[in-house]
Design an enzyme around this catalytic site. Structure first.
Site, PDB file in Angstrom:
ATOM      1  N   HIS A  42       1.033  -1.277  -0.120  1.00  0.00           N
ATOM      2  CA  HIS A  42       0.271   0.036  -0.641  1.00  0.00           C
ATOM      3  C   HIS A  42       0.768   1.365   0.107  1.00  0.00           C
ATOM      4  CE1 HIS A  42      -3.946  -2.502   1.852  1.00  0.00           C
ATOM      5  NE2 HIS A  42      -2.708  -3.064   3.022  1.00  0.00           N
ATOM      6  N   TYR A  43      -0.095   2.047  -0.994  1.00  0.00           N
ATOM      7  CA  TYR A  43       1.045   3.196  -0.467  1.00  0.00           C
ATOM      8  C   TYR A  43      -0.345   4.307   0.995  1.00  0.00           C
ATOM      9  CZ  TYR A  43      -2.001   5.312  -3.461  1.00  0.00           C
ATOM     10  OH  TYR A  43      -2.774   6.154  -4.816  1.00  0.00           O
ATOM     11  N   THR A  44       0.412   5.032   1.756  1.00  0.00           N
ATOM     12  CA  THR A  44      -0.354   5.409   2.792  1.00  0.00           C
ATOM     13  C   THR A  44      -1.143   6.898   2.496  1.00  0.00           C
ATOM     14  OG1 THR A  44       1.516   6.988   3.384  1.00  0.00           O
ATOM     15  CG2 THR A  44       1.346   5.069   4.593  1.00  0.00           C
ATOM     16  N   GLU A 106       2.437  -0.630   5.390  1.00  0.00           N
ATOM     17  CA  GLU A 106       2.150   0.149   4.100  1.00  0.00           C
ATOM     18  C   GLU A 106       3.289   1.117   3.844  1.00  0.00           C
ATOM     19  OE1 GLU A 106      -0.609   2.325   3.495  1.00  0.00           O
ATOM     20  OE2 GLU A 106      -2.166   1.216   4.371  1.00  0.00           O
ATOM     21  N   HIS A 153      -2.697  -2.783  -3.814  1.00  0.00           N
ATOM     22  CA  HIS A 153      -3.614  -2.771  -2.629  1.00  0.00           C
ATOM     23  C   HIS A 153      -4.352  -2.696  -4.451  1.00  0.00           C
ATOM     24  CE1 HIS A 153      -6.577  -0.648   0.743  1.00  0.00           C
ATOM     25  NE2 HIS A 153      -7.294  -1.687   0.298  1.00  0.00           N
ATOM     26  N   ASP A 163      -3.899   2.526  -4.767  1.00  0.00           N
ATOM     27  CA  ASP A 163      -2.158   1.712  -4.148  1.00  0.00           C
ATOM     28  C   ASP A 163      -1.491   0.598  -4.286  1.00  0.00           C
ATOM     29  OD1 ASP A 163      -4.394   1.419  -2.740  1.00  0.00           O
ATOM     30  OD2 ASP A 163      -2.614   1.569  -1.111  1.00  0.00           O
TER      31      ASP A 163
END
Length: 280
Positions: A42-44, A106, A153, A163
């Site tokens: 994922h990215y945040t 993440e 994700h 993401d």
């Protein structure tokens, strides 16, 4: 005296209740493996401090790991043996609700901004990617997670999530021997083949996307869900254009990826064969 004896007996009883039943751990079955079938990246969308606050307090979202951008640092937030809340409504290769069967990472990254020239995604610092690759390699080795189950994700929730986005360097993970990648020679041959003929119908694209692992409708039309899934696929394998439009290059990619021998895992010839288990 009776009072003291009664108090001692009660204390002993309460102590026994607190410790639970006595369990003999002399024997261990060989017939077991990890509960982790998938690894999801994922990215945040927010900076490190906000990411840490959201992922560790009452925000109803968490991940097993958080990888900071500057300085590049790996933080473990949830024990791998416990379920973190990172995947949400999700599906991959027929498996649903992947929180229970996955490990989530993440990555601190700003995500995207929509401007007058369209959507612009933030890049990832190379040192941060180096940390991600090291962490992923460690996790998949310990849990024996299959290479095709290291996913984003967006893969498990196309349209709802983007993401880790088109700036995430999936090819670097392939070069590190973590995930399989389309055979370059076969891909070029298929590019020429599809460029010289009419594109396959919508149901062909939908069927091939499903073969890859995506949950996609079988409508026979290039509907919104199909375009979102195509865009997600393109972000990973052809990030120069992720419009979600079926085209000859996307058809070539899908053809190669879903054909026997079309995906190459670097170093696979040097690895011991993976034993079959029913969980796969």
């Amino acid at each position: 005296m009776k009072t003291r004896l009664l108090a001692a007996s009660l204390a002993l009883l309460l102590s026994a209740c607190a410790t639970g039943p006595q369990i003999d751990t002399t024997y261990t079955s060989q017939n077991q493996d990890s509960r982790a079938l998938f690894l999801v990246l994922h990215y945040t969308v927010i900076d490190f401090e906000k990411s840490l606050r959201v992922l560790t307090t009452g925000g109803q979202v968490s991940s097993h790991y958080l990888v900071r951008d500057e300085p590049p640092t790996i933080y473990r937030l949830v024990d791998e043996n416990r379920r973190s809340w990172h995947a949400g409504a999700s599906s991959w290769t027929g498996h649903n609700n992947l929180n229970a069967s996955s490990i989530g990472i993440e990555i601190v990254n700003a995500g995207y901004v929509d401007g007058p020239n369209g959507r612009v995604y933030a890049p990832y610092p190379q040192k941060q990617i180096d940390q991600v690759i090291a962490l992923v390699k460690d996790i998949v080795a310990r849990h024996k997670i299959r290479p095709e189950r290291v996913i984003g994700h967006a893969d498990i929730a196309p349209g709802r999530k983007q993401d880790p986005g088109p700036m995430f360097p999936w090819k670097q993970l392939a070069d590190a021997g973590i995930i399989p990648w389309p055979d370059a020679a076969k891909l070029e041959a298929k590019r020429q083949e599809y460029a010289a003929k009419e594109l396959p119908p919508a149901e062909w694209f939908q069927a091939r996307l499903a073969q890859v692992g995506y949950s996609v409708p079988k409508s026979g039309e290039v509907d919104t869900a199909t375009k979102e899934t195509l865009a997600t696929f393109q972000m990973k394998y052809r990030p120069s254009d992720y419009s979600g439009t079926p085209d000859s290059e996307t058809a070539a990619l899908l053809d190669v990826i879903t054909s026997p021998g079309g995906l190459i895992l670097k170093g696979e010839a040097d690895q011991a064969p993976r034993p079959y288990t029913s969980r796969w």
